[in-house]
Design an enzyme around this catalytic site. Structure first.
Site, PDB file in Angstrom:
ATOM      1  N   HIS A  82       0.736  -1.250  -0.007  1.00 48.55           N
ATOM      2  CA  HIS A  82      -0.035  -0.120  -0.132  1.00 48.55           C
ATOM      3  C   HIS A  82       0.792   1.488  -0.134  1.00 48.55           C
ATOM      4  O   HIS A  82       0.349   2.213  -0.070  1.00 48.55           O
ATOM      5  CB  HIS A  82      -0.816   0.215   1.152  1.00 48.55           C
ATOM      6  N   ASP A 123       3.340   9.335  -1.903  1.00 52.13           N
ATOM      7  CA  ASP A 123       2.140   8.582  -1.336  1.00 52.13           C
ATOM      8  C   ASP A 123       1.858   7.310  -2.109  1.00 52.13           C
ATOM      9  O   ASP A 123       1.554   7.277  -3.393  1.00 52.13           O
ATOM     10  CB  ASP A 123       0.943   9.397  -1.189  1.00 52.13           C
TER      11      ASP A 123
END
Length: 462
Positions: free
Chosen positions: A162, A370
């Site tokens: 992730h 991110d």
């Protein structure tokens, strides 16, 4: 038509989100995704309880609620210090976010990380039935597949990262990086949010480990072959759009509008973390105020930043820096009836956040790096279709690969972000609606169910 038996799903992650917290609206983006998958497919979610015990026993706490079964295990304080606060969040997290200057390399950290992965494997193994699909999540548990294979597990194993995959030059600064990367080849499917993260992984394993990518896309290293895929995570778009029309959302929206007294609201919602680019964001907003004196007093920025990992020194440092920055900017620009930045160190339930998003004319989602960033998607889903706000999105967020009609910016450039704020505030309604329709179409199409089906479809035996 004959219906094929559907495999049960076993999800394994560092922490387990209780379905009770889900129903209270307190879950994060990953929790929303996994709970949605488990409700439809059945199975169990296993991970650390968040609690500590004097000596590790492997005792499992079971819970069943809202159609989801969860199983948790307590860890020793030393486990938490070395595995979680240490290797996961002082070594892997900063390194994978290109912050080698903040990365700590400690042998004890690595030892604790491997120990907890072995303990997870030993504890969860009896919960895995024949034919179950096993889906492991994130950087905390990279070696878990290897430990499960050592226990004789032959089930289909999937791993999803992730966070970003780092460039080879960064990754190779990690001691014992090679066995860590090789352990990924014990899985059958490895997933990433974006083509960039996948390309970085393939570059590393082919150039530095000698892996080969076949014509069918299989990545082979020695006698192991895996599928490495791109599967960007989404949100439950329909649920979030409904939440934005709920009574708590309307109350939060009206409360924010009333307190803003007609000013245009710029919102940021981020966990307090150095990867989110919050000091750079505050500096960009300050640059916007300096360049647009006519708009001073007519806008306000609401930054919601709940603290996290407060036992890690770098997180305490970022909080102190933001306290100083927000105080200085407010001291320089504030008037008797206006404060330019509202800086809030607490979280809000999802339905209230939906109302806050809907009240905001502009969202600043400007991380320095991110893996995905679901705030960007939630902001779009919360908007009024007839009068939507504008999303300003970092080119270094994974979401930028999908949300091309946001205002894409370099978060390191205060000038670029300041210009985007001015452009967003002055954008005509017709253009705002056009951009929003494109964004929401992607968010609805590539939602959490699409993400689940894409990954599990790759994981299921052919």
């Amino acid at each position: 038509m004959e219906r094929r038996e559907v495999s049960r799903l076993v999800v394994i992650s560092n922490r387990v989100q209780s379905p009770k917290a889900s129903s209270a609206g307190n879950q994060g983006g990953l929790a929303v995704a996994l709970l949605a998958a488990l409700r439809e497919k059945g199975g169990v979610w296993f991970g650390w309880s968040g609690e500590t015990v004097g000596a590790f026993t492997g005792a499992i706490g079971l819970e069943q609620a809202d159609g989801v079964a969860t199983a948790t295990v307590d860890l020793e304080p030393q486990d938490v210090d070395e595995y979680y606060n240490g290797y996961a969040n002082r070594s892997l997290w900063p390194l994978f976010h290109n912050r080698i200057d903040l990365t700590r390399f400690e042998r004890d950290f690595e030892g604790g990380y491997l120990r907890v992965n072995r303990r997870f494997a030993t504890t969860v193994r009896p919960l895995i039935g024949e034919g179950d699909l096993v889906w492991v999540h994130d950087y905390h548990l990279i070696p878990l597949g290897r430990e499960l294979r050592r226990l004789g597990l032959t089930n289909r194993l999937g791993f999803f990262l992730h966070i970003p995959w780092p460039p080879s030059q960064i990754l190779m600064s990690l001691p014992s990086h090679e066995p860590l990367v090789r352990s990924l080849f014990e899985y059958d499917v490895v997933g990433f949010h974006t083509p960039d993260w996948l390309d970085a992984f393939l570059h590393h394993v082919t150039r530095h480990l000698g892996a080969v990518v076949g014509e069918d896309g299989a990545v082979t290293l020695g006698d192991r072959a895996i599928r490495a895929i791109v599967a960007p995570i989404g949100i439950d778009a329909g649920e979030f759009e409904t939440a934005a029309r709920s009574d708590p959302a309307r109350f939060a929206r009206d409360r924010l509008h009333m307190s803003a007294t007609g000013r245009s609201i710029i919102v940021g919602v981020d966990r307090l973390d150095y990867s989110k680019g919050l000091p750079e964001r505050f500096a960009s907003y300050e640059r916007f105020l300096l360049r647009n004196p006519d708009l001073q007093g007519l806008v306000l920025m609401l930054q919601i930043a709940p603290p996290s990992r407060e036992k890690v020194d770098t997180y305490r440092a970022i909080r102190a820096e933001l306290d100083e920055l927000s105080g200085r900017i407010n001291g320089e620009f504030a008037d008797i009836d206006w404060v330019p930045i509202r800086y809030v160190n607490k979280g809000y339930p999802r339905d209230e956040l939906a109302g806050i998003y809907r009240a905001a004319r502009v969202a600043l989602v400007t991380p320095l790096r991110d893996g995905m960033n679901l705030v960007a998607k939630e902001y779009v889903a919360a908007q009024d279709p007839d009068d939507p706000g504008v999303l300003i999105l970092s080119i270094f967020a994974g979401a930028a690969a999908q949300l091309r009609d946001a205002l894409l910016v370099n978060p390191y450039s205060a000038d670029e972000v300041a210009d985007a704020i001015a452009l967003a505030l002055g954008m005509p309604r017709e253009e705002r609606v056009r951009r929003w329709r494109s964004l929401i179409a992607n968010i609805r199409r590539e939602d959490v169910f699409w993400w689940r089906d894409r990954f599990i479809g790759a994981l299921e035996p052919r």
